[in-house]
Design an enzyme around this catalytic site. Structure first.
Site, PDB file in Angstrom:
ATOM      1  N   GLY B 259       0.598  -1.282   0.151  1.00 49.32           N
ATOM      2  CA  GLY B 259      -0.257  -0.185   0.347  1.00 49.32           C
ATOM      3  C   GLY B 259       1.009   1.576  -0.095  1.00 49.32           C
ATOM      4  O   GLY B 259       2.018   1.172  -0.448  1.00 49.32           O
ATOM      5  N   VAL B 260       0.032   2.322   0.375  1.00 55.18           N
ATOM      6  CA  VAL B 260       1.080   4.014   0.416  1.00 55.18           C
ATOM      7  C   VAL B 260       1.108   4.560   1.816  1.00 55.18           C
ATOM      8  O   VAL B 260       0.422   3.413   3.287  1.00 55.18           O
ATOM      9  CB  VAL B 260       0.304   5.151  -0.683  1.00 55.18           C
ATOM     10  CG1 VAL B 260      -0.150   4.983  -1.786  1.00 55.18           C
ATOM     11  CG2 VAL B 260      -1.526   4.854   0.480  1.00 55.18           C
ATOM     12  N   GLY B 261       2.171   5.069   1.909  1.00 60.36           N
ATOM     13  CA  GLY B 261       2.666   5.843   3.629  1.00 60.36           C
ATOM     14  C   GLY B 261       4.085   4.750   4.229  1.00 60.36           C
ATOM     15  O   GLY B 261       4.257   3.951   3.475  1.00 60.36           O
ATOM     16  N   ASN B 262       3.879   5.545   4.888  1.00 65.31           N
ATOM     17  CA  ASN B 262       4.934   5.497   5.485  1.00 65.31           C
ATOM     18  C   ASN B 262       5.565   4.334   6.303  1.00 65.31           C
ATOM     19  O   ASN B 262       6.581   3.747   6.242  1.00 65.31           O
ATOM     20  CB  ASN B 262       4.964   5.951   7.035  1.00 65.31           C
ATOM     21  CG  ASN B 262       4.718   7.505   6.743  1.00 65.31           C
ATOM     22  OD1 ASN B 262       5.038   7.738   6.031  1.00 65.31           O
ATOM     23  ND2 ASN B 262       4.044   8.508   7.978  1.00 65.31           N
ATOM     24  N   ILE B 263       5.045   2.996   6.802  1.00 67.85           N
ATOM     25  CA  ILE B 263       4.927   1.394   6.904  1.00 67.85           C
ATOM     26  C   ILE B 263       4.836   0.674   5.209  1.00 67.85           C
ATOM     27  O   ILE B 263       6.238   0.153   5.155  1.00 67.85           O
ATOM     28  CB  ILE B 263       3.509   1.254   8.038  1.00 67.85           C
ATOM     29  CG1 ILE B 263       3.083   1.738   8.809  1.00 67.85           C
ATOM     30  CG2 ILE B 263       3.852  -0.240   7.763  1.00 67.85           C
ATOM     31  CD1 ILE B 263       2.126   1.572   9.950  1.00 67.85           C
ATOM     32  N   GLU B 285      -0.998  -1.503  -7.457  1.00 71.21           N
ATOM     33  CA  GLU B 285      -1.701  -0.588  -7.055  1.00 71.21           C
ATOM     34  C   GLU B 285      -1.090   0.596  -7.132  1.00 71.21           C
ATOM     35  O   GLU B 285      -1.283   1.839  -8.123  1.00 71.21           O
ATOM     36  CB  GLU B 285      -3.466  -0.341  -7.095  1.00 71.21           C
ATOM     37  CG  GLU B 285      -3.438  -0.189  -5.347  1.00 71.21           C
ATOM     38  CD  GLU B 285      -4.137   0.183  -4.575  1.00 71.21           C
ATOM     39  OE1 GLU B 285      -5.287  -0.620  -4.829  1.00 71.21           O
ATOM     40  OE2 GLU B 285      -4.288   0.582  -3.472  1.00 71.21           O
ATOM     41  N   ASN B 374      -9.828   7.990   4.668  1.00 70.28           N
ATOM     42  CA  ASN B 374      -9.462   7.313   3.338  1.00 70.28           C
ATOM     43  C   ASN B 374     -10.326   6.033   2.829  1.00 70.28           C
ATOM     44  O   ASN B 374     -11.377   6.956   1.781  1.00 70.28           O
ATOM     45  CB  ASN B 374      -8.643   7.255   3.407  1.00 70.28           C
ATOM     46  CG  ASN B 374      -6.590   8.236   3.575  1.00 70.28           C
ATOM     47  OD1 ASN B 374      -7.456   9.437   3.766  1.00 70.28           O
ATOM     48  ND2 ASN B 374      -5.762   8.053   3.327  1.00 70.28           N
ATOM     49  N   GLY B 378      -8.188  -0.359  -2.062  1.00 69.93           N
ATOM     50  CA  GLY B 378      -7.808  -2.192  -2.933  1.00 69.93           C
ATOM     51  C   GLY B 378      -7.335  -2.827  -1.770  1.00 69.93           C
ATOM     52  O   GLY B 378      -6.788  -3.795  -2.497  1.00 69.93           O
TER      53      GLY B 378
END
Lengths: 499, 499
Positions: B259-263, B285, B374, B378
């Protein structure tokens, strides 16, 4: 025949405490009928001798009394997956005595091949015939049998002479390769054959053959259509006809999936008697007696299934009519319930909910959030990937003491994202296009029982605003009132609000 | 060029109150950059003149400030789907001012084609080029654009001269036929091309072309890896290496979704620095800057994505290195997130949870059950169909006032059936094979923050026995304590028990 002939008791001796045991079948049809009961007897003897004896049973779906019934009565079950529906086993599971893992039925075979459950020690498989080179004609269901035959160290065969030779050709055995080697599943219409009529086992793995002579088909029949289920069936018909009129459903219609039970029977009955629903195909996991009627009348053109869940009479009738035999295929659960195929061919799914909440989340499996009823079964496989996903339930139960529409479901099996339509005896709630609050209004006004609409509206009025509305003091108040008062209508929100 | 050249303001005039408007792109990349803001300006003028003016916006995922930002600031949004991530829009949604429908990203295009959202009036599409016969090279994302081009009555083109010619070839445009005519999606490896490098529009539908010169890539960057996210990344690596050792993961590894983000960034960083993780493919994605690094170093052999979610610097770097251009394909969301492909190629999914409950249910979208963060995005497409599905989160937040592991999640996006592994900074909880109560013990002991373990154990001790354990007075007590006390550690069960 090169295989040793064994009694069920001799075969059971191969099974040891702690083993992973796979069984053939999907629901009662296709299950082994003698060896599991002999394992149960062995377990009782071991227990009397002060020794531990429990096994882990992996099936296609629910099984029969000889398996889940006998083994649970004998305290011989340690672990059970992926589905069950037997009262006694259910009680053991809910008492914490049997470890039960509720799984999407399309996933267990591949998860076992991936190694998530360790190794399978023994598979017990009912067949119509076995050749010396290991070619098997299976019984009246497929389930996960083809994978069990691949992964099991050893295999015990139950050769049932009541299975007619004409069952050969009704199976479509296809086991996908695993990633990264997997290819497409070559099914583009409900009636396409992807695999072979026979399954295969390495003859060296076969411990022996137990000869049986066990009748086919189910003893139990579903209760007849009543006013509530008839109304649900009519509402389904009306909805589907309108979808065709609005151009949201092709004029040629789409394949139908339908669960088990009285509501499913009432829906199929309504479809059969509709003047506006064209003849259709089914892509489903079980076919009940009502589907046999549809096949005979021509309303159902083809039924793809995992199991022939017919009554004894219907089973006899089906096998006496060879003209029906090219209208039905039985496939492994991994294929009958496969997301790829369901989404590709555009299945319209219809499954029964225990309860739904006003935001469209569905509980299919747990009464009041703790007590397992049966399990999620194939409902998730079909619902998530359906062209249109429909959930069915009566709006109220137990003389209206229970509302099936609640502020928050006590257990979630299907999230709102996968639920297009909720149909009760009250009407049709169409959640498509709507945000959660619009969806809540739709469900309250069109699906909830009128006796509960004021309480549900009041819940929204007492809730915190957001994209979803929720009052965390009161979200489970219907369930708590039922536990305290035996009647959800007696819900008193002031009782639960924290000062 | 046969198309009229329009200013953004002229193009906006075609948009009328109440219209369904589709926009290109997936997250900020690929979104139109001028016309939506001009629509917002038009809306403000209309509002000042006392007229209603709101539109329904259909996108690939989240959009950019020119779209969701300007339109929501101008009170010009009536309806929004399938995902968003912008603070201002979020506030409008949570205030009930914008109808937002949270959808699985793989499903919106087909649902629109099926007719579930009515007709699409206008699509606004950013392109690198357009020919007179309607061949389009898209921008830095695909999203649902190919379907919008099919279904929209009219199309407005934004021709952005900052898109380099070398982007041609990076798109893989494939729109499945709809049931009953759909075929397999011909992707068997992350790098397989299924469709064409260009999209197509009927030139007669094109209202005109707006020339733009807008920079590519994101301004914002993610914060660097910290102790908690580093530990999560290490735990992921350790888990995956052990899966390979145990033979549950092929030695050749499997494609990764992240996915997106810092993690997600921390995890990719850890994978890059592992000696034991072989070079891998991604089927995902979005690709962030960390993926560019992996492509350059060869740790990532191929990235299939829907969007190039690179920073401005990374975007420049990517286009300056043609040797990377055969290592990346951008596909429609319907394909990048498709269940058929994800299950077939065996994607290992990694997504971030807002909270998880002790039974393995995941909340990905709603803070305290009401406030949309958000959206599901996906995560459901990947999680349900993954070879192994992993959820990631810190075990606690806000100086330990919030436990991400709770007795019952306040909103369910992913049910326990689809969750194999939960990884926090505390460790790895492996839910495979386990029943709900065994799973709860696993999550409490391996994933929960030590400060919350006694409270979680006490919840179980106070719960009603069943296949799942639950106390309906106390299920949401962590959230209620946070609301009352600002600290979940202050949960006092006696406060919530009904007498």
């Amino acid at each position: 025949m090169i295989y040793p002939i064994l009694t069920a008791e001799e075969a059971a001796q191969f099974v040891k405490n702690g083993m992973n045991v796979g069984v053939s079948g999907f629901t009662a049809p296709g299950c082994p009928k003698k060896v599991p009961a002999a394992i149960a007897a062995l377990a009782r003897a071991e227990h009397e001798a002060g020794r531990e004896f429990k096994v882990n049973i992996f099936s296609g779906a629910s099984t029969n009394d000889a398996t889940d019934g006998e083994l649970s009565r004998s305290q011989a079950l340690n672990y059970r997956t992926p589905y069950q529906s037997l009262g006694e086993l259910r009680n053991h599971i809910n008492a914490g005595e049997v470890h039960y893992n509720d799984r999407h039925l399309s996933e267990l075979a591949q998860e076992f091949r991936y190694g998530y459950y360790g190794k399978m020690d023994i598979a017990i498989v009912e067949v119509q015939s076995i050749t010396d080179d290991g070619e098997l004609v299976l019984g009246t269901a497929v389930g996960n049998t083809p994978t069990w035959l691949q992964v099991a160290d050893k295999v015990i065969i139950e050769l049932n002479d009541q299975l007619p030779e004409s069952i050969r050709g009704l199976h479509d055995i296809y086991v996908p390769l695993d990633p990264p080697a997997r290819r497409e599943i070559p099914i583009y219409r409900a009636g396409d054959r992807a695999g072979t009529p026979t399954a295969h086992v390495d003859p060296k793995k076969v411990l022996g053959v137990v000869r049986t002579s066990e009748p086919l088909g189910l003893l139990s029949k579903f209760t007849p259509v009543d006013d509530v289920t008839r109304k649900i069936g009519e509402n389904v018909c009306e909805f589907l006809v309108n979808e065709m009129r609005q151009g949201r459903m092709p004029k040629s219609f789409l394949p139908i999936q339908s669960g088990v039970g009285n509501i499913a029977n009432a829906v199929l009955d309504a479809l059969e008697h509709s003047d506006e629903i064209p003849a259709f195909e089914m892509y489903t996991e079980v076919v009940q007696d009502s589907v046999l009627k549809l096949l005979e009348s021509g309303h159902c053109k083809f039924a793809s299934t995992c199991s022939m869940t017919f009554s004894r009479e219907a089973m006899m009738e089906f096998f006496s009519k060879p003209e029906l035999h090219d209208k039905l295929l039985m496939r492994p659960s991994e294929i009958s319930n496969n997301p790829e195929v369901i989404r590709r061919i555009g299945v319209v799914s219809m499954n029964t909910a225990i309860e739904a909440d006003i935001f469209g989340n569905i509980n299919s499996s747990h009464v009041s959030g703790t007590r397992l009823m049966n399990g999620i079964g194939g409902s998730g496989d079909f619902t998530r990937n359906a062209y249109t996903s429909i959930f069915l339930c009566p709006s109220a139960k137990n003389e209206e003491c229970i509302s099936t529409i609640v502020p928050m479901v006590s257990h979630v099996d299907h999230t709102c994202h996968s639920v297009d339509i909720i149909i009760t005896d009250q009407g049709v709630a169409d959640l498509r296009f709507k945000d959660p609050i619009q969806g809540a209004e739709e469900i309250i006004e069109h699906a909830a029982h009128p006796a509960y609409r004021p309480l549900l509206r009041e819940y929204l009025a007492l809730s915190k605003m957001g994209h979803v509305m929720q009052n965390q003091d009161l979200a489970l108040s219907f369930h708590r009132s039922l536990a305290l008062e035996g009647d959800m209508r007696k819900t008193d929100y002031s009782r639960f609000a924290v000062k």
